[in-house]
Scaffold this active site. Structure first.
Site, PDB file in Angstrom:
ATOM      1  N   ARG A   1       0.872  -1.176   0.000  1.00  0.00           N
ATOM      2  CA  ARG A   1       0.000   0.000   0.000  1.00  0.00           C
ATOM      3  C   ARG A   1       0.908   1.225   0.000  1.00  0.00           C
ATOM      4  O   ARG A   1       1.953   1.248   0.662  1.00  0.00           O
ATOM      5  CB  ARG A   1      -0.903   0.033   1.240  1.00  0.00           C
ATOM      6  CG  ARG A   1      -2.111  -0.897   1.163  1.00  0.00           C
ATOM      7  CD  ARG A   1      -3.142  -0.442   0.133  1.00  0.00           C
ATOM      8  NE  ARG A   1      -4.300  -1.318   0.048  1.00  0.00           N
ATOM      9  CZ  ARG A   1      -4.434  -2.333  -0.811  1.00  0.00           C
ATOM     10  NH1 ARG A   1      -3.475  -2.605  -1.671  1.00  0.00           N
ATOM     11  NH2 ARG A   1      -5.531  -3.067  -0.822  1.00  0.00           N
TER      12      ARG A   1
ATOM     13  N   ASP B   1       4.027  -0.164  -7.303  1.00  0.00           N
ATOM     14  CA  ASP B   1       2.727  -0.470  -7.907  1.00  0.00           C
ATOM     15  C   ASP B   1       1.634   0.296  -7.171  1.00  0.00           C
ATOM     16  O   ASP B   1       0.463   0.226  -7.545  1.00  0.00           O
ATOM     17  CB  ASP B   1       2.462  -1.983  -7.830  1.00  0.00           C
ATOM     18  CG  ASP B   1       1.193  -2.378  -8.579  1.00  0.00           C
ATOM     19  OD1 ASP B   1       1.086  -2.012  -9.768  1.00  0.00           O
ATOM     20  OD2 ASP B   1       0.300  -3.016  -7.982  1.00  0.00           O
TER      21      ASP B   1
ATOM     22  N   GLU C   1      -2.691   7.742  -4.559  1.00  0.00           N
ATOM     23  CA  GLU C   1      -3.104   7.167  -5.850  1.00  0.00           C
ATOM     24  C   GLU C   1      -4.593   7.262  -6.132  1.00  0.00           C
ATOM     25  O   GLU C   1      -5.025   7.150  -7.270  1.00  0.00           O
ATOM     26  CB  GLU C   1      -2.686   5.697  -5.930  1.00  0.00           C
ATOM     27  CG  GLU C   1      -3.510   4.760  -5.030  1.00  0.00           C
ATOM     28  CD  GLU C   1      -3.092   3.293  -5.131  1.00  0.00           C
ATOM     29  OE1 GLU C   1      -1.894   3.001  -5.004  1.00  0.00           O
ATOM     30  OE2 GLU C   1      -3.981   2.451  -5.346  1.00  0.00           O
TER      31      GLU C   1
ATOM     32  N   HIS D   1      -1.145   0.172  -9.846  1.00  0.00           N
ATOM     33  CA  HIS D   1      -1.871  -0.800  -9.012  1.00  0.00           C
ATOM     34  C   HIS D   1      -2.429  -1.955  -9.860  1.00  0.00           C
ATOM     35  O   HIS D   1      -3.625  -2.236  -9.840  1.00  0.00           O
ATOM     36  CB  HIS D   1      -3.003  -0.108  -8.236  1.00  0.00           C
ATOM     37  CG  HIS D   1      -3.321  -0.810  -6.942  1.00  0.00           C
ATOM     38  ND1 HIS D   1      -3.538  -0.150  -5.768  1.00  0.00           N
ATOM     39  CD2 HIS D   1      -3.437  -2.129  -6.646  1.00  0.00           C
ATOM     40  CE1 HIS D   1      -3.789  -1.016  -4.799  1.00  0.00           C
ATOM     41  NE2 HIS D   1      -3.723  -2.234  -5.314  1.00  0.00           N
TER      42      HIS D   1
HETATM   43  P1  NAD Z   1      -1.274 -11.046   4.575  1.00  0.00           P
HETATM   44  O1  NAD Z   1      -2.221 -10.574   5.612  1.00  0.00           O
HETATM   45  O2  NAD Z   1      -1.336 -12.460   4.128  1.00  0.00           O
HETATM   46  O3  NAD Z   1       0.236 -10.763   5.066  1.00  0.00           O
HETATM   47  C1  NAD Z   1       0.637  -9.575   5.655  1.00  0.00           C
HETATM   48  C2  NAD Z   1       1.817  -9.892   6.555  1.00  0.00           C
HETATM   49  O4  NAD Z   1       2.306  -8.652   7.063  1.00  0.00           O
HETATM   50  C3  NAD Z   1       1.434 -10.761   7.767  1.00  0.00           C
HETATM   51  O5  NAD Z   1       2.326 -11.867   7.864  1.00  0.00           O
HETATM   52  C4  NAD Z   1       1.589  -9.814   8.953  1.00  0.00           C
HETATM   53  O6  NAD Z   1       2.009 -10.471  10.146  1.00  0.00           O
HETATM   54  C5  NAD Z   1       2.647  -8.871   8.417  1.00  0.00           C
HETATM   55  N1  NAD Z   1       2.716  -7.609   9.145  1.00  0.00           N
HETATM   56  C6  NAD Z   1       1.754  -6.995   9.878  1.00  0.00           C
HETATM   57  N2  NAD Z   1       2.254  -5.876  10.448  1.00  0.00           N
HETATM   58  C7  NAD Z   1       3.564  -5.804  10.068  1.00  0.00           C
HETATM   59  C8  NAD Z   1       4.595  -4.887  10.341  1.00  0.00           C
HETATM   60  N3  NAD Z   1       4.423  -3.859  11.165  1.00  0.00           N
HETATM   61  N4  NAD Z   1       5.800  -5.105   9.775  1.00  0.00           N
HETATM   62  C9  NAD Z   1       6.025  -6.191   8.985  1.00  0.00           C
HETATM   63  N5  NAD Z   1       5.052  -7.093   8.688  1.00  0.00           N
HETATM   64  C10 NAD Z   1       3.855  -6.890   9.226  1.00  0.00           C
HETATM   65  O7  NAD Z   1      -1.431 -10.025   3.362  1.00  0.00           O
HETATM   66  P2  NAD Z   1      -1.081 -10.279   1.824  1.00  0.00           P
HETATM   67  O8  NAD Z   1      -2.260 -10.888   1.149  1.00  0.00           O
HETATM   68  O9  NAD Z   1       0.232 -10.950   1.739  1.00  0.00           O
HETATM   69  O10 NAD Z   1      -0.987  -8.769   1.305  1.00  0.00           O
HETATM   70  C11 NAD Z   1       0.116  -7.956   1.641  1.00  0.00           C
HETATM   71  C12 NAD Z   1      -0.104  -6.536   1.171  1.00  0.00           C
HETATM   72  O11 NAD Z   1      -0.259  -6.507  -0.252  1.00  0.00           O
HETATM   73  C13 NAD Z   1      -1.345  -5.842   1.733  1.00  0.00           C
HETATM   74  O12 NAD Z   1      -0.983  -4.509   2.051  1.00  0.00           O
HETATM   75  C14 NAD Z   1      -2.291  -5.766   0.598  1.00  0.00           C
HETATM   76  O13 NAD Z   1      -3.138  -4.667   0.716  1.00  0.00           O
HETATM   77  C15 NAD Z   1      -1.329  -5.625  -0.578  1.00  0.00           C
HETATM   78  N6  NAD Z   1      -1.892  -6.040  -1.855  1.00  0.00           N
HETATM   79  C16 NAD Z   1      -1.570  -5.330  -2.967  1.00  0.00           C
HETATM   80  C17 NAD Z   1      -2.086  -5.715  -4.191  1.00  0.00           C
HETATM   81  C18 NAD Z   1      -1.734  -4.996  -5.459  1.00  0.00           C
HETATM   82  O14 NAD Z   1      -2.396  -5.213  -6.475  1.00  0.00           O
HETATM   83  N7  NAD Z   1      -0.718  -4.155  -5.478  1.00  0.00           N
HETATM   84  C19 NAD Z   1      -2.949  -6.808  -4.262  1.00  0.00           C
HETATM   85  C20 NAD Z   1      -3.221  -7.534  -3.112  1.00  0.00           C
HETATM   86  C21 NAD Z   1      -2.691  -7.137  -1.893  1.00  0.00           C
END
Ligand code: NAD
Length: 333
Positions: free
Chosen positions: A235, A259, A264, A296
């Site tokens: 994000r 991305d 955005e 994105h």
């Molecule tokens: P997820 O919930 O499976 O994993 C997130 C991880 O981050 C977890 O293991 C959690 O413990 C960890 N975390 C929480 N707080 C933290 C911190 N302070 N420091 C380090 N790690 C921390 O989520 P995901 O499905 O792997 O998604 C990850 C990110 O990708 C999210 O922000 C989501 O919004 C983003 N995302 C982006 C797109 C895109 O198109 N660009 C698409 C999907 C998801």
């Protein structure tokens, strides 16, 4: 159920209409973003379906609730754009798509790394102009480099596998909830400072929360290896963009792949090719030759869109039938 789908693009309509053959909801598509200015469009809809660029703050949710909306169905994983405490106060249920295809985002992340490292866009433009020289396109072997992964959830863990097992990178990781299984697979959990100082590439895969907002700021940038490659597909708000611009100017940050961008919401997914953009920070970022920005699109694969549509419509169907929905976003305690 009658569902108002906001920020809808033609590809959303295609995938949602196809998936809806199994559910029979009444779908209405709105191109507009959902926010406190447009919320009147949702009057009379018991469910709204939204995307990261819709803004469901307290004011928007209050109006939605007063018009009878009970369900906010996010067609994405992140939920930082919904005021969950307000949704709870107004008795609204928020559901999301926690996992649609971690591969889509993880593979795009690695794509950004390769494109930046091997300067693929520049190389392609040169060749198309009939310039077959390779000076200025020098990259580095990914093999043996240290990659720091911040957040080893669904996406971060796939990135770790691709880079560790596929490319032969050394993988460091920081996560407040480390997964021992990944440690057995060769991921080395460490503190943030050590990850910053040892990584040749840092890639962000944590959610945007109060703790991760501007996690990459001037203080963090001071700790990174000179010339580090920084990638953000999580994000936008996880990065302090102005601090990163300073880091690019000084050369501390060697290259940047994004991305997502913290401002955005009124830019990405729209076409400004005829007018230019009014965001000076983004415009400055776009002047660096060692910056690559995608709009994105990391999630944007056929498999992910099918999964998103099916899960979103299934979430609403579960709630309509009064069943527990495993994809409900818990309200803050
Ligand atoms: P997820 O919930 O499976 O994993 C997130 C991880 O981050 C977890 O293991 C959690 O413990 C960890 N975390 C929480 N707080 C933290 C911190 N302070 N420091 C380090 N790690 C921390 O989520 P995901 O499905 O792997 O998604 C990850 C990110 O990708 C999210 O922000 C989501 O919004 C983003 N995302 C982006 C797109 C895109 O198109 N660009 C698409 C999907 C998801």
């Amino acid at each position: 159920m009658k569902i108002a789908v906001f920020s809808a693009k033609p590809y959303d309509e295609d995938f949602f209409r196809k998936a809806n053959e199994a559910f029979g909801h009444e779908l209405f598509f709105f191109e507009s973003h959902l926010n406190e200015k447009t919320v009147q469009l949702a009057a009379g809809f018991p469910a709204v379906c939204v995307f990261p660029n819709d803004n469901l703050n307290r004011a928007a949710l209050k109006t939605l609730a007063s018009h009878g909306t009970k369900i906010v169905a996010l067609r994405c994983a992140g939920y930082n754009n919904v005021d969950l405490a307000a949704a709870n106060d107004f008795n609204m249920t928020v559901v999301r798509v926690p996992a649609y295809s971690p591969y889509s985002v993880a593979e795009h992340t690695v794509g950004l790394m390769l494109a930046l490292n091997r300067k693929l866009c520049k190389a392609n433009s040169r060749v198309r102009e009939g310039n077959f020289t390779i000076g200025g396109l020098l990259g580095f072997d990914m093999h043996g480099k240290t990659v720091g992964i911040i957040g080893t959830g669904r996406i971060g863990s796939v990135v770790a596998t691709i880079l560790g097992k596929g490319f032969g990178c050394r993988v460091l990781a920081y996560d407040p909830s480390p997964n021992l299984h990944y440690e057995e697979q060769g991921v080395c959990y460490t503190g943030l400072d050590q990850l910053f100082s040892q990584s040749d590439i840092i890639t962000l895969h944590c959610p945007l929360t109060a703790q991760t907002h501007h996690l990459i700021d001037e203080v963090a940038i001071a700790k990174v290896k000179p010339g580090v490659m920084l990638i953000n597909t999580s994000r936008g708000g996880v990065i302090d963009t102005k601090a990163v611009i300073k880091g690019l100017k000084s050369g501390k940050i060697g290259s940047l792949g994004l991305d997502v961008y913290e401002e955005e919401s009124n830019i990405f997914f729209e076409d400004f090719s005829g007018t230019g953009i009014s965001d000076d920070v983004l415009a400055r970022l776009m002047t660096f030759p060692n910056v690559m920005i995608t709009s994105h699109q990391a999630f944007f694969t056929r498999e992910a869109l099918e999964n998103i549509a099916q899960t979103t419509l299934g979430n609403v169907a579960n709630l309509e039938l009064g069943m527990n929905c495993p994809n409900e976003v818990p309200s803050p305690t």
